[in-house]
Design a protein around this motif. Structure first.
Motif, PDB file in Angstrom:
ATOM      1  N   ALA A 108       3.393  -3.664   3.173  1.00  0.00           N
ATOM      2  CA  ALA A 108       3.580  -5.043   3.624  1.00  0.00           C
ATOM      3  C   ALA A 108       2.296  -5.486   4.318  1.00  0.00           C
ATOM      4  N   TYR A 109       1.597  -6.434   3.713  1.00  0.00           N
ATOM      5  CA  TYR A 109       0.259  -6.805   4.189  1.00  0.00           C
ATOM      6  C   TYR A 109       0.213  -8.287   4.543  1.00  0.00           C
ATOM      7  N   SER A 110       0.153  -8.581   5.844  1.00  0.00           N
ATOM      8  CA  SER A 110       0.077  -9.970   6.303  1.00  0.00           C
ATOM      9  C   SER A 110      -1.358 -10.453   6.415  1.00  0.00           C
ATOM     10  N   GLY A 111      -2.289  -9.510   6.548  1.00  0.00           N
ATOM     11  CA  GLY A 111      -3.687  -9.849   6.769  1.00  0.00           C
ATOM     12  C   GLY A 111      -4.099  -9.684   8.217  1.00  0.00           C
ATOM     13  N   GLY A 112      -3.117  -9.455   9.122  1.00  0.00           N
ATOM     14  CA  GLY A 112      -3.417  -9.258  10.535  1.00  0.00           C
ATOM     15  C   GLY A 112      -3.937  -7.866  10.816  1.00  0.00           C
ATOM     16  N   LEU A 113      -4.261  -7.638  12.081  1.00  0.00           N
ATOM     17  CA  LEU A 113      -4.837  -6.349  12.495  1.00  0.00           C
ATOM     18  C   LEU A 113      -3.970  -5.170  12.061  1.00  0.00           C
ATOM     19  N   ASP A 114      -2.699  -5.191  12.430  1.00  0.00           N
ATOM     20  CA  ASP A 114      -1.834  -4.032  12.213  1.00  0.00           C
ATOM     21  C   ASP A 114      -1.715  -3.679  10.732  1.00  0.00           C
ATOM     22  N   SER A 115      -1.389  -4.689   9.930  1.00  0.00           N
ATOM     23  CA  SER A 115      -1.161  -4.407   8.512  1.00  0.00           C
ATOM     24  C   SER A 115      -2.465  -4.104   7.785  1.00  0.00           C
ATOM     25  N   HIS A 116      -3.596  -4.647   8.286  1.00  0.00           N
ATOM     26  CA  HIS A 116      -4.874  -4.333   7.645  1.00  0.00           C
ATOM     27  C   HIS A 116      -5.247  -2.878   7.892  1.00  0.00           C
ATOM     28  N   VAL A 117      -5.026  -2.403   9.124  1.00  0.00           N
ATOM     29  CA  VAL A 117      -5.279  -0.989   9.417  1.00  0.00           C
ATOM     30  C   VAL A 117      -4.373  -0.116   8.552  1.00  0.00           C
ATOM     31  N   LEU A 118      -3.106  -0.491   8.445  1.00  0.00           N
ATOM     32  CA  LEU A 118      -2.171   0.283   7.620  1.00  0.00           C
ATOM     33  C   LEU A 118      -2.628   0.324   6.167  1.00  0.00           C
ATOM     34  N   LEU A 119      -3.023  -0.825   5.629  1.00  0.00           N
ATOM     35  CA  LEU A 119      -3.476  -0.886   4.235  1.00  0.00           C
ATOM     36  C   LEU A 119      -4.712  -0.017   4.038  1.00  0.00           C
ATOM     37  N   HIS A 120      -5.647  -0.095   4.978  1.00  0.00           N
ATOM     38  CA  HIS A 120      -6.879   0.689   4.856  1.00  0.00           C
ATOM     39  C   HIS A 120      -6.582   2.182   4.945  1.00  0.00           C
ATOM     40  N   LEU A 121      -5.728   2.563   5.897  1.00  0.00           N
ATOM     41  CA  LEU A 121      -5.336   3.967   6.022  1.00  0.00           C
ATOM     42  C   LEU A 121      -4.673   4.476   4.740  1.00  0.00           C
ATOM     43  N   ALA A 122      -3.746   3.672   4.217  1.00  0.00           N
ATOM     44  CA  ALA A 122      -3.024   4.076   3.002  1.00  0.00           C
ATOM     45  C   ALA A 122      -3.976   4.217   1.822  1.00  0.00           C
ATOM     46  N   SER A 123      -4.982   3.340   1.764  1.00  0.00           N
ATOM     47  CA  SER A 123      -5.940   3.391   0.648  1.00  0.00           C
ATOM     48  C   SER A 123      -6.813   4.639   0.717  1.00  0.00           C
ATOM     49  N   GLN A 124      -6.922   5.218   1.925  1.00  0.00           N
ATOM     50  CA  GLN A 124      -7.721   6.429   2.099  1.00  0.00           C
ATOM     51  C   GLN A 124      -6.895   7.701   1.924  1.00  0.00           C
ATOM     52  N   THR A 125      -5.590   7.546   1.687  1.00  0.00           N
ATOM     53  CA  THR A 125      -4.697   8.701   1.561  1.00  0.00           C
ATOM     54  C   THR A 125      -4.553   9.059   0.094  1.00  0.00           C
ATOM     55  N   SER A 126      -5.088  10.201  -0.285  1.00  0.00           N
ATOM     56  CA  SER A 126      -5.176  10.573  -1.706  1.00  0.00           C
ATOM     57  C   SER A 126      -3.818  10.799  -2.357  1.00  0.00           C
ATOM     58  N   ASP A 127      -2.807  11.176  -1.574  1.00  0.00           N
ATOM     59  CA  ASP A 127      -1.495  11.468  -2.145  1.00  0.00           C
ATOM     60  C   ASP A 127      -0.626  10.218  -2.315  1.00  0.00           C
ATOM     61  N   LEU A 128      -1.166   9.046  -1.954  1.00  0.00           N
ATOM     62  CA  LEU A 128      -0.407   7.803  -2.058  1.00  0.00           C
ATOM     63  C   LEU A 128      -0.953   6.914  -3.173  1.00  0.00           C
ATOM     64  N   ASN A 129      -0.055   6.418  -4.011  1.00  0.00           N
ATOM     65  CA  ASN A 129      -0.390   5.418  -5.029  1.00  0.00           C
ATOM     66  C   ASN A 129       0.191   4.099  -4.533  1.00  0.00           C
ATOM     67  N   ILE A 130      -0.665   3.187  -4.071  1.00  0.00           N
ATOM     68  CA  ILE A 130      -0.155   2.026  -3.362  1.00  0.00           C
ATOM     69  C   ILE A 130      -0.383   0.703  -4.095  1.00  0.00           C
ATOM     70  N   ARG A 131       0.474  -0.231  -3.760  1.00  0.00           N
ATOM     71  CA  ARG A 131       0.276  -1.647  -4.064  1.00  0.00           C
ATOM     72  C   ARG A 131       0.698  -2.413  -2.818  1.00  0.00           C
ATOM     73  N   ALA A 132       0.343  -3.672  -2.738  1.00  0.00           N
ATOM     74  CA  ALA A 132       0.604  -4.449  -1.527  1.00  0.00           C
ATOM     75  C   ALA A 132       1.428  -5.689  -1.847  1.00  0.00           C
ATOM     76  N   ILE A 133       2.089  -6.206  -0.799  1.00  0.00           N
ATOM     77  CA  ILE A 133       2.855  -7.439  -0.930  1.00  0.00           C
ATOM     78  C   ILE A 133       2.544  -8.327   0.279  1.00  0.00           C
ATOM     79  N   HIS A 134       2.295  -9.609  -0.006  1.00  0.00           N
ATOM     80  CA  HIS A 134       2.028 -10.580   1.060  1.00  0.00           C
ATOM     81  C   HIS A 134       3.087 -11.667   1.003  1.00  0.00           C
ATOM     82  N   ILE A 135       3.681 -11.977   2.155  1.00  0.00           N
ATOM     83  CA  ILE A 135       4.726 -12.988   2.231  1.00  0.00           C
ATOM     84  C   ILE A 135       4.153 -14.269   2.814  1.00  0.00           C
ATOM     85  N   HIS A 136       4.229 -15.348   2.057  1.00  0.00           N
ATOM     86  CA  HIS A 136       3.810 -16.673   2.524  1.00  0.00           C
ATOM     87  C   HIS A 136       5.076 -17.394   2.990  1.00  0.00           C
ATOM     88  N   HIS A 137       5.222 -17.537   4.304  1.00  0.00           N
ATOM     89  CA  HIS A 137       6.456 -18.106   4.854  1.00  0.00           C
ATOM     90  C   HIS A 137       6.534 -19.621   4.722  1.00  0.00           C
TER      91      HIS A 137
END
Length: 400
Positions: free
Chosen positions: A13-42
């Motif tokens: 879940a990627y909003s673009g804010g600090l928390d979710s950006h760190v999470l996305l970056h961390l996940a992208s550096q994790t070799s055992d994870l195959n990730i995709r992202a979702i952004h919610i426009h409220h």
């Protein structure tokens, strides 16, 4: 800060804010994870269109597929815009999550502290004070919060270290929102007084979560004694064999296991006074947040709020194709028919109707048939009656 210790496929879940950006970056550096992202426009702020562009740009650089979901929020009566946005956001997550995926969201240690205090101020019990679990069942898969043990300060340090460009949502400064008020005005003062506040609150939440799990195990065992698994109804006489406190615990657990939100303490009291202990000839109803509990034949039924339905309507059905009944959100398939007639009429009970019962070899009143079959009164005018040559020949969903 360590990499995320998860494997497999993940939806971030990627909003673009600090928390979710760190999470996305961390996940992208994790070799055992195959990730995709979702952004919610409220759809709540005009600037949100630029956030979509920002998130797409970040994901493109990280080579991460991004799904964008646009929402049109319609808060329910009495519901805050915060609550409405959160509910819609998580509903979108449920719909987007694949069966083999785990949803990752970026709540951290400070968020947990805020949640615990908000629940406390709302008078929550063990369920609420357990706050946010690190992992839980969710939709078709799981939902994990891998940053719950990480402070916001650590996230800021990580973002600075990797020069992450994140969004600052101006609504986070709006003190009319309870969470923002706590974050900006109250918690900083509490942390000055109690240096280990966040860790202490998180420890309390863990203890409450263990207590909740123990109570759930007890409730699950008790519920098996009072609940009919065929129709998920609670036998009132069996329920009342338990102590008053245990009755409330059982009802809360039954409601949650049925997929509905907890009622307030006041609503729970009304469940006893207005439904369980209502006079025998009454047809009591308790409602909250699109949820209904009704009583029939000394049993409690729980269900979503019934849609508006006019039993006076009727349809001419060309049985070569399905018939849609919008008021019931129902589609009748020709495969259910016992007749080969190409055209039949579908209508609903008005009172006084009869149908031929093969087992009894005679016509019997629908009222008697429904009573014998245990059909609750609120469903009787919602069962489609299939007619031919002026006679009811079949009742959809009911075997004679």
């Amino acid at each position: 800060m360590q990499q995320i210790s998860l494997k497999g496929k993940a939806l971030v879940a990627y909003s673009g804010g600090l928390d979710s950006h760190v999470l996305l970056h961390l996940a992208s550096q994790t070799s055992d994870l195959n990730i995709r992202a979702i952004h919610i426009h409220h759809g709540l702020q005009k600037i949100a269109d630029t956030w979509v562009e920002h998130c797409q740009s970040v994901c493109d650089k990280l080579n991460i597929p991004l799904q964008i979901v646009y929402l049109k929020l319609r808060p329910n009566k009495g519901e805050s815009i915060e609550g409405s946005a959160r509910e819609a956001r998580y509903q979108a997550f449920r719909q987007a999550l694949h069966p083999d995926e785990i949803l990752l969201t970026a709540q951290h240690q400070n968020d947990q502290s805020e949640t615990i205090l908000l629940q406390l101020f709302r008078g929550a019990g063990v369920q609420g004070l357990a706050a946010m679990p690190e992992i839980r069942d969710f939709g078709k898969g799981k939902h994990a919060r891998p940053l719950l043990g990480v402070s916001r300060r650590e996230l800021e340090h990580y973002a600075h270290q990797y020069q992450l460009n994140y969004i600052e949502d101006p609504s986070n400064q709006d003190l009319s929102f309870d969470r923002n008020y706590l974050r900006q005005q109250i918690l900083p003062q509490l942390r000055q007084r109690w240096a280990g506040l966040d860790k202490a609150l998180n420890r309390s939440a863990s203890i409450q979560a263990e207590t909740r799990q123990l109570l759930d195990e007890i409730a699950a065992e008790d519920l098996s004694c009072i609940c009919d698994p065929q129709n998920n109804t609670v036998k009132i006489d069996k329920l009342l064999d338990f102590s008053a406190i245990r009755q409330k615990m059982l009802l809360r657990y039954w409601i949650a296991q049925s997929g509905f939100k907890y009622p307030s303490e006041k609503k729970l009291q009304h469940l006893f006074s207005d439904v369980i202990h209502a006079r025998e000839d009454a047809q009591p109803l308790l409602e909250w947040q699109q949820t209904q509990i009704r009583r029939y034949n000394k049993r409690l039924y729980i269900m979503p709020e019934l849609t508006a339905h006019d039993p006076r309507q009727s349809f001419v059905w060309d049985t070569t194709k399905p018939l849609k009944i919008a008021s019931l959100q129902l589609e009748l398939s020709p495969e259910i028919l016992h007749t080969r007639k190409q055209t039949v009429t579908v209508r609903f009970r008005q009172g006084g109707e009869k149908i031929y019962c093969p087992k009894k070899n005679k016509m019997i009143p629908l009222k008697k048939l429904f009573a014998e079959k245990g059909i609750p009164p609120w469903l009787r005018s919602r069962l489609p009656l299939i007619c031919a040559d002026g006679q009811i020949i079949q009742i959809a969903g009911l075997t004679l």
